[in-house]
Write a protein that holds these residues in place. Sequence first.
Motif, PDB file in Angstrom:
ATOM      1  N   MET A  27      81.480  57.912  72.664  1.00  0.00           N
ATOM      2  CA  MET A  27      79.847  57.883  72.434  1.00  0.00           C
ATOM      3  C   MET A  27      79.511  57.272  71.204  1.00  0.00           C
ATOM      4  O   MET A  27      78.613  56.093  71.186  1.00  0.00           O
ATOM      5  CB  MET A  27      79.302  59.296  72.452  1.00  0.00           C
ATOM      6  CG  MET A  27      78.642  59.735  73.504  1.00  0.00           C
ATOM      7  SD  MET A  27      77.336  58.934  74.013  1.00  0.00           S
ATOM      8  CE  MET A  27      76.028  59.498  73.373  1.00  0.00           C
ATOM      9  N   SER A  28      79.894  57.580  70.098  1.00  0.00           N
ATOM     10  CA  SER A  28      79.426  57.057  68.768  1.00  0.00           C
ATOM     11  C   SER A  28      79.829  55.505  68.526  1.00  0.00           C
ATOM     12  O   SER A  28      79.357  54.655  68.030  1.00  0.00           O
ATOM     13  CB  SER A  28      80.042  57.802  67.473  1.00  0.00           C
ATOM     14  OG  SER A  28      81.221  57.783  67.518  1.00  0.00           O
TER      15      SER A  28
ATOM     16  N   VAL B 201      77.486  53.111  70.426  1.00  0.00           N
ATOM     17  CA  VAL B 201      76.334  53.023  69.592  1.00  0.00           C
ATOM     18  C   VAL B 201      76.444  51.921  68.559  1.00  0.00           C
ATOM     19  O   VAL B 201      75.797  51.043  68.229  1.00  0.00           O
ATOM     20  CB  VAL B 201      75.767  54.200  68.937  1.00  0.00           C
ATOM     21  CG1 VAL B 201      74.447  54.034  67.932  1.00  0.00           C
ATOM     22  CG2 VAL B 201      75.485  55.079  69.949  1.00  0.00           C
TER      23      VAL B 201
ATOM     24  N   LYS C  59      73.164  45.583  72.722  1.00  0.00           N
ATOM     25  CA  LYS C  59      72.876  44.301  73.730  1.00  0.00           C
ATOM     26  C   LYS C  59      71.696  43.718  73.284  1.00  0.00           C
ATOM     27  O   LYS C  59      70.928  43.868  72.426  1.00  0.00           O
ATOM     28  CB  LYS C  59      72.223  45.376  75.047  1.00  0.00           C
ATOM     29  CG  LYS C  59      73.594  46.047  75.790  1.00  0.00           C
ATOM     30  CD  LYS C  59      72.975  46.634  76.924  1.00  0.00           C
ATOM     31  CE  LYS C  59      73.895  47.878  77.289  1.00  0.00           C
ATOM     32  NZ  LYS C  59      73.288  48.888  76.696  1.00  0.00           N
TER      33      LYS C  59
ATOM     34  N   SER D  20      69.090  42.437  74.438  1.00  0.00           N
ATOM     35  CA  SER D  20      67.602  42.788  74.903  1.00  0.00           C
ATOM     36  C   SER D  20      66.902  43.837  73.722  1.00  0.00           C
ATOM     37  O   SER D  20      66.084  43.730  73.050  1.00  0.00           O
ATOM     38  CB  SER D  20      67.463  43.380  76.157  1.00  0.00           C
ATOM     39  OG  SER D  20      68.363  44.281  76.450  1.00  0.00           O
ATOM     40  N   SER D  21      67.944  44.942  73.347  1.00  0.00           N
ATOM     41  CA  SER D  21      67.458  45.844  72.198  1.00  0.00           C
ATOM     42  C   SER D  21      67.474  45.122  70.862  1.00  0.00           C
ATOM     43  O   SER D  21      66.553  45.514  70.190  1.00  0.00           O
ATOM     44  CB  SER D  21      68.528  47.045  72.271  1.00  0.00           C
ATOM     45  OG  SER D  21      69.607  46.717  71.511  1.00  0.00           O
TER      46      SER D  21
ATOM     47  N   LEU E 100      64.095  43.553  70.943  1.00  0.00           N
ATOM     48  CA  LEU E 100      62.929  44.780  70.729  1.00  0.00           C
ATOM     49  C   LEU E 100      63.036  45.025  69.423  1.00  0.00           C
ATOM     50  O   LEU E 100      61.936  45.141  68.806  1.00  0.00           O
ATOM     51  CB  LEU E 100      63.463  45.849  71.552  1.00  0.00           C
ATOM     52  CG  LEU E 100      63.179  45.709  73.088  1.00  0.00           C
ATOM     53  CD1 LEU E 100      63.599  47.341  73.538  1.00  0.00           C
ATOM     54  CD2 LEU E 100      61.604  45.809  73.226  1.00  0.00           C
TER      55      LEU E 100
ATOM     56  N   MET F  45      52.912  44.400  64.763  1.00  0.00           N
ATOM     57  CA  MET F  45      51.497  45.018  64.414  1.00  0.00           C
ATOM     58  C   MET F  45      50.654  43.954  63.681  1.00  0.00           C
ATOM     59  O   MET F  45      49.592  43.770  63.882  1.00  0.00           O
ATOM     60  CB  MET F  45      51.903  46.127  63.193  1.00  0.00           C
ATOM     61  CG  MET F  45      52.611  47.545  63.851  1.00  0.00           C
ATOM     62  SD  MET F  45      51.238  48.566  64.680  1.00  0.00           S
ATOM     63  CE  MET F  45      50.190  49.007  63.247  1.00  0.00           C
TER      64      MET F  45
ATOM     65  N   TYR G 174      59.419  49.269  57.623  1.00  0.00           N
ATOM     66  CA  TYR G 174      60.143  48.880  58.853  1.00  0.00           C
ATOM     67  C   TYR G 174      61.382  48.129  58.394  1.00  0.00           C
ATOM     68  O   TYR G 174      62.535  48.616  58.827  1.00  0.00           O
ATOM     69  CB  TYR G 174      59.554  48.248  59.989  1.00  0.00           C
ATOM     70  CG  TYR G 174      60.248  48.063  61.302  1.00  0.00           C
ATOM     71  CD1 TYR G 174      60.730  49.065  62.025  1.00  0.00           C
ATOM     72  CD2 TYR G 174      60.884  46.934  61.484  1.00  0.00           C
ATOM     73  CE1 TYR G 174      61.434  48.954  63.039  1.00  0.00           C
ATOM     74  CE2 TYR G 174      61.546  46.529  62.676  1.00  0.00           C
ATOM     75  CZ  TYR G 174      62.126  47.716  63.489  1.00  0.00           C
ATOM     76  OH  TYR G 174      62.740  47.533  64.480  1.00  0.00           O
TER      77      TYR G 174
ATOM     78  N   ALA H 165      63.737  50.447  56.892  1.00  0.00           N
ATOM     79  CA  ALA H 165      64.554  51.268  57.761  1.00  0.00           C
ATOM     80  C   ALA H 165      65.737  50.615  58.578  1.00  0.00           C
ATOM     81  O   ALA H 165      66.903  51.156  58.457  1.00  0.00           O
ATOM     82  CB  ALA H 165      63.504  51.845  58.823  1.00  0.00           C
TER      83      ALA H 165
ATOM     84  N   ARG I 145      69.500  51.360  58.297  1.00  0.00           N
ATOM     85  CA  ARG I 145      70.247  51.466  59.442  1.00  0.00           C
ATOM     86  C   ARG I 145      71.562  50.562  59.320  1.00  0.00           C
ATOM     87  O   ARG I 145      72.895  51.104  59.693  1.00  0.00           O
ATOM     88  CB  ARG I 145      69.696  51.002  60.730  1.00  0.00           C
ATOM     89  CG  ARG I 145      70.026  51.541  61.931  1.00  0.00           C
ATOM     90  CD  ARG I 145      69.944  52.866  62.434  1.00  0.00           C
ATOM     91  NE  ARG I 145      68.731  53.460  61.873  1.00  0.00           N
ATOM     92  CZ  ARG I 145      67.640  53.423  62.442  1.00  0.00           C
ATOM     93  NH1 ARG I 145      67.340  52.610  63.414  1.00  0.00           N
ATOM     94  NH2 ARG I 145      66.240  53.693  61.907  1.00  0.00           N
TER      95      ARG I 145
ATOM     96  N   GLU J 161      73.913  51.926  57.110  1.00  0.00           N
ATOM     97  CA  GLU J 161      74.881  53.216  57.642  1.00  0.00           C
ATOM     98  C   GLU J 161      75.851  52.779  58.491  1.00  0.00           C
ATOM     99  O   GLU J 161      76.930  53.465  58.604  1.00  0.00           O
ATOM    100  CB  GLU J 161      73.568  53.980  58.351  1.00  0.00           C
ATOM    101  CG  GLU J 161      73.795  55.342  58.605  1.00  0.00           C
ATOM    102  CD  GLU J 161      72.691  55.570  59.765  1.00  0.00           C
ATOM    103  OE1 GLU J 161      72.792  56.643  60.282  1.00  0.00           O
ATOM    104  OE2 GLU J 161      71.892  55.092  59.717  1.00  0.00           O
TER     105      GLU J 161
END
Lengths: 277, 260, 248
Positions: free
Chosen positions: B1-2, B5, B10, B12-13, B16, B24, B244, B247, B251, B254
């Motif tokens: 699982m981890s 991630v 992918k 597309s993500s 995004l 904005m 953002y 962040a 990430r 991390e």
Amino acid sequence: MFAKTLTKTVFGLALSVATLAATQASADATLDRIKGRGKLTVGLILSGAPFGFIDPKTQEQKGYNVDIAKALAADLGVELESVTVTPPNRVQFLQQGKVDILIANMQYTEERAKVLDYVPTPYDRAGGAAVVRKDSGLKDWADLKGKPVCISQGSNYAQPLAEEYGAVVKGLPSQPESLLALQGGNCVAAVHVGATVGLLLVDRADEWKDFAIPFPTELIPSDSVIWLRKGEADTQTALDEAVKKLHASGKMLELAKANRLLNTKYLEEENKKLSAK
Amino acid sequence: MSMAVTQTPKKSSRVLRYIGFVAMPLLVVVWSLIDLSLGKELVEWIPYLASGFSMNILITICAVTLGTTAGVVLGLMQLAPFWFVRLPAQIYVQIFRNAPALVLIFATTYIFPFEIVMFGNYLPFPDWVKAVIGLAILSSAYIAEITRGAVLSIPTTQWEATKGLGFSRLQALRFVILPQCVRRSLPPWMNVASSMAMGTSLASLVGVHELMHAATDASTAVRRLDFTIIAYVVVMAAFFTLCYPIARLTRRLEQRFNAG
Amino acid sequence: MQDMNLTGLFIDLMSRLGLNYEFLATGYEAQVWRDGFITTLYLVAITIPVSLVFGLIFAACLTSGRLWLSAPVRGFVELTRNTPTLVQLMFSFLVLNTVVSNMVGGAQNNPLSPFFWVVAVVGLHVAALHAEAIRGGIEAVPSSMIEAARGMGFSQFEILRYVQIPLAFRSSLPAIVNGLISLVKSTTVGNAIAVSEITYASIMVWTQRDNVVEMMIVLLAFFSLINFVVARIGQWVERRLAIPGYGL
């Protein structure tokens, strides 16, 4: 349990220090200091045209309140330093000595006069006007009973609206939000200083074509005065003279007209009364 | 699982995610172009709003730096084996992490004088510095808790192992425990940093000339309803554009820690 | 009458300390202020469960590995976490609420009150913080443990339910408690849209009476009390759930 008691003690101590620091009034040397520094520091509120607003091009403050501050500084023969204040911080700024006087849309009230001193001659008389939808059928203040009414936080219309007329008062942070809430249908009326909303309806007639100010009277018309720290008789006298002079010479009326105050009846009376002397 | 991630996201993500940087501000630009009179009004006010926003950034950087330094020290003090070290830190954290930021900013504004006398000179003590102190107090209390939680999440066996290797308690903390804590406390630290950035908007209430204050000044002066709305969108866009990337960066870090 | 005398005594005592609590003797302002305490407690009591439930849902979506679930949630989490709650609330109330009103045909049909918007905005904002904390915890669960569970025949959902969430919940508990404490404090933004919680009530009083310090003392004490209770409950849960062998 011990930690809890200690927490409370430390807490209490910190708070009392805060209180002491905040209530400490400075000695009456303000007039000397103003003259010594060659600067009059005025707390001004930006509540919108015609009283006070920012000019985007020069980023300077403009409006009736600002012009009065300029005239007073000129009368004392010093420069003007302006500080923008908001309803929650204005009195603290005054008491800390950050500003010498406040010209901040603060009407005379008995409660306020217990804490602060004021210049006896007012510079304006202002009351509240209600903007309502034309098709709402509201005719007078009494019709607001049980209905939501928007005001801006810090205006002194909350109490009379709630107590005398039984309206459900909703205080929004400032006038633009209150008016937006009125247009969004969150309240039936928005009550603000008559001069600001009156001018708004004239200037932006298109956007506000469905709205009007139908009530025949103003809400609690009262004197707008200049406030200063308690016990500063010298400054008070000097400023009172200056305000009287402005009334008598017609300069005050001139400033009001230049800034497009709609109702100058009070100022005209003062002008007649004081110039006759 | 981890694994799934942390593995290559992918395409597309990823697209995004990058949209996030510009979404904005793009909204503001499109709206201004649709209604040109509004756009013109906004362009006129942009310098004023920008000067306000630079104040937010300054306050955030100072408050987070100050708060992190103090917070890590306080967090470790909370775990000290001596009560006279532990207790003051615990009391401090208990009081200040419970206080609303608004209240702390008000308190610091009114406790400190507006100028300090130092060697006969009057030094101004501006309001924004007071707001920094108010927010730093709050963030230090948060970061102290995060530090404590991270240290406690390390298995006890590791402490025992370091003892076996002849490390002192401080040495164990410095060379074995803290490096692992950094990874665990990064996501919550990021939350604190961005909530401090948002918290700077409260400084408007004590008269600091920052973005919210500037936006209110602007909507008061312009007196247009749609301008008031777009002013709020601009404020949101500005904060989003500031927070953002922070962040995203955190990430990335991390994930690198997790992989290593 | 007894009550009146007590109030009078309190006001008198405080004014000797240089604190102005005279508004307590008035009708309207004192009433608004007292109601403010109740509204704040009510607001907190409703928003905490909302934030926890949505926090779990968001975390499950984020770690699901399915793009159609994680992308919208990720988008929302980023938006709410990277913009000030105050601005979100103003925007929701002044813009979204008006849109809803237009859709249902007029403001009189709109069932959404300012109170609802505070619960929604603050609740979902804090839910995003919870989700990040829980996600961090889920990803920190050693992959060997998950492989072991899979080896024992656990399904993906069962692994989440019995292995990842219990472990993640423990390691993220300090962060969740921090989130709840910031939730309690965030309810103060309600003042911006005239929800009559305690900050709003205090603002209404202090703008008339200019007794900011007095009102701040009460606010600080009140929020410390609520958060003391929240933190204590958090500590209790933390101790109850502690796994032997972890921590000091």
